[in-house]
Design an enzyme around this catalytic site. Structure first.
Site, PDB file in Angstrom:
ATOM      1  N   HIS A 167       4.007   3.556  12.368  1.00 46.16           N
ATOM      2  CA  HIS A 167       2.916   4.364  12.915  1.00 46.16           C
ATOM      3  C   HIS A 167       3.389   5.362  13.964  1.00 46.16           C
ATOM      4  O   HIS A 167       2.631   6.244  14.359  1.00 46.16           O
ATOM      5  CB  HIS A 167       1.789   3.509  13.525  1.00 46.16           C
TER       6      HIS A 167
ATOM      7  N   ASP B  31       6.665   1.276   6.294  1.00 48.94           N
ATOM      8  CA  ASP B  31       5.247   0.910   6.193  1.00 48.94           C
ATOM      9  C   ASP B  31       4.511   1.894   5.309  1.00 48.94           C
ATOM     10  O   ASP B  31       4.015   2.915   5.791  1.00 48.94           O
ATOM     11  CB  ASP B  31       4.662   0.880   7.608  1.00 48.94           C
TER      12      ASP B  31
ATOM     13  N   HIS C 156       0.845  -1.197   0.000  1.00 46.81           N
ATOM     14  CA  HIS C 156       0.000   0.000   0.000  1.00 46.81           C
ATOM     15  C   HIS C 156       0.878   1.243   0.000  1.00 46.81           C
ATOM     16  O   HIS C 156       1.960   1.261   0.591  1.00 46.81           O
ATOM     17  CB  HIS C 156      -0.990   0.013   1.174  1.00 46.81           C
TER      18      HIS C 156
ATOM     19  N   ASP D 227      -0.378   4.419   0.809  1.00 47.59           N
ATOM     20  CA  ASP D 227      -0.790   5.437   1.773  1.00 47.59           C
ATOM     21  C   ASP D 227      -0.064   5.214   3.095  1.00 47.59           C
ATOM     22  O   ASP D 227       0.463   4.128   3.363  1.00 47.59           O
ATOM     23  CB  ASP D 227      -2.303   5.407   1.984  1.00 47.59           C
TER      24      ASP D 227
ATOM     25  N   GLU E 245      -5.060   1.530   2.978  1.00 45.69           N
ATOM     26  CA  GLU E 245      -4.913   0.493   4.001  1.00 45.69           C
ATOM     27  C   GLU E 245      -4.860   1.105   5.393  1.00 45.69           C
ATOM     28  O   GLU E 245      -5.418   0.554   6.345  1.00 45.69           O
ATOM     29  CB  GLU E 245      -3.646  -0.319   3.731  1.00 45.69           C
ATOM     30  N   GLU E 246      -4.213   2.262   5.519  1.00 45.95           N
ATOM     31  CA  GLU E 246      -4.105   2.907   6.826  1.00 45.95           C
ATOM     32  C   GLU E 246      -5.395   3.617   7.229  1.00 45.95           C
ATOM     33  O   GLU E 246      -5.488   4.156   8.338  1.00 45.95           O
ATOM     34  CB  GLU E 246      -2.947   3.917   6.828  1.00 45.95           C
TER      35      GLU E 246
END
Length: 456
Positions: A424, A128, A95, A97, A159-160
């Site tokens: 994150h 990520d 992903h 995003d 996805e996030e």
């Protein structure tokens, strides 16, 4: 395992090709990191569109037929290139995003300006999951002009943000993603120098609990001692979610047992940042607690802030609760158990409501068969040591959508992260040496799968 699928010379040639490609792969990764493609709705979504275009351009340069698709959500990228006649097909997922950067003062360098320090590349999305995107691109480049399998690359754009439009994408475009193997590059490895396949993931439920004790807030001196305030009632209610040892007190939830890997308390304390003197919670091995048992965390509260507090009994309060679930747990049933527990434990007759905000299923792979054998062999080729099968305490809810849509595909969950990646969080980073091994492993896997020729 088909040990003779590739010769040592062939494997070394792939290693050498990837090594030569890494400077450009890194440069392209840094360009992606500079695009602040935060998919949360409060951020500029034109940057997510810009990121999708950048990914599409990377894939077109490798000869793929590429389309950017939008089905009510953020833009995703689908690219395809045929392989030799009769060769297996592989779908490569990542992903583009990213999570919001959070408080930028917590970062040691600007979150969207990649910077190398100590062999790690720092930046939001550096690991990520823009490194996942570039691992796929690196594998394609390693076989440029002589791809051993058919490849579809699917790079999601939200996805996030919960993958809300993924079911629509799979419904409309799923026929284009069908493959013998699906590689999902959104997880990590066991440790630096120790690769892993992720074979279990916990599911998750997120809920909002609201408590009301009064029609309106009142003076604490005049009414305190007889009337309960909502904040104290909420605290007592949240405290009921755990037993004295910290185990989840909601009855009826699934539990399992993790694989017996070497993971002691000292390592957990170091990786988690647990303060000296703070006890671990729960029972069973640490990995069982992290991978195969439920956990409940209060992740947000609506109460009066300390600096704005007055001598008042609050009429209302609310909290957001995140519950991680054993891989086998049905999330809908888990929410009902959580809701009933909270309603049953309402203190002092407080009015309690519980709303489901989000839920996702876990994942437990049947990680056997020739494709998994070749995946494990590819990791051993890249790292020089056999991979472990590990669980992850976090969730990748969309995997259950892939399992349902492609029941005959071998779903291989891997990734670029390591225990110090801090995905994150502030100072997210990618270990550059491990990243090269990830690229080698994926390139070798494509070659091994092409040589196997038994998946069809």
């Amino acid at each position: 395992m088909t040990d003779d699928a590739l010769t040592p010379d062939q494997i070394q040639q792939i290693r050498d090709r990837v090594a030569g490609l890494m400077p450009q792969v890194r440069a392209d990764l840094e360009q992606l990191v500079r695009i602040p493609s935060v998919s949360a709705s409060s951020f500029d979504q034109s940057q997510v569109a810009r990121s999708a275009e950048a990914v599409a351009d990377l894939l077109r340069r490798e000869g793929l037929d590429v389309e950017i698709v939008v089905e009510g959500g953020r833009p995703a990228v689908i690219g395809h290139i045929d392989g030799p006649e009769g060769a297996p097909t592989v779908t490569l997922y990542a992903h583009h995003d990213v999570q919001p950067p959070g408080d930028e003062t917590d970062w040691d360098s600007a979150p969207f300006e990649p910077e190398e320090r100590g062999g790690r590349l720092y930046g939001r999305g550096a690991a990520d999951d823009k490194a996942g995107v570039m691992a796929h691109v690196a594998a394609l480049r390693a076989h440029s002009g002589n791809l051993p399998v058919g490849v579809t690359v699917f790079v999601e754009g939200e996805e996030e943000f919960g993958s809300a439009s993924l079911p629509q994408i799979l419904e409309k475009h799923g026929h284009r993603l069908s493959a013998d193997a699906i590689v999902i590059a959104d997880s990590g490895n066991w440790a630096i120098g120790e690769p892993a396949l992720t074979t279990t993931l916990r599911g998750g439920v997120r809920a909002v609990v609201r408590v009301q004790t009064l029609d309106h807030s009142v003076h604490s001196g005049m009414y305190g001692g007889a009337a309960p305030d909502a904040v104290t009632a909420l605290n007592r209610l949240l405290a009921s979610l755990h037993d004295d040892d910290g185990s989840v007190a909601v009855k009826g939830l699934d539990e399992g047992t993790a694989a017996d890997l070497d993971y002691d308390e000292a390592r957990f304390r170091e990786e988690s940042g647990l303060l000296d003197g703070v006890d671990l919670i729960g029972t069973g091995s640490i990995l069982t607690r992290l991978w195969n048992k439920p956990s409940i965390t209060t992740i947000g509260m609506d109460v009066t802030s300390v600096d704005k507090a007055s001598n008042t009994l609050a009429a209302r309060a609310a909290a957001k609760v995140s519950m991680r679930l054993a891989p086998t747990q049905d999330p809908g049933a888990a929410f009902e158990l959580l809701k009933q527990h909270l309603l049953d434990h309402a203190p002092w007759g407080a009015k309690v409501t519980v709303e489901l905000e989000e839920h996702g299923s876990g994942f437990a792979a049947d990680a056997d068969g020739p494709i998994y054998d070749e995946a494990r062999a590819s990791f051993a080729d890249a790292w020089g040591t056999a991979p472990v099968d590990m669980g992850v305490g976090g969730s990748i809810p969309f995997i259950s959508d892939f399992v349902a849509r492609f029941p005959d595909a071998s779903i291989i969950v891997t990734g670029v992260e390591d225990p110090d990646t801090r995905a994150h969080g502030a100072n997210e980073s990618l270990h550059l040496g491990e990243f090269e091994k990830v690229c080698v492993a994926e390139a070798v896997f494509l070659a091994r799968l092409g040589a196997l020729r038994t998946a069809h």
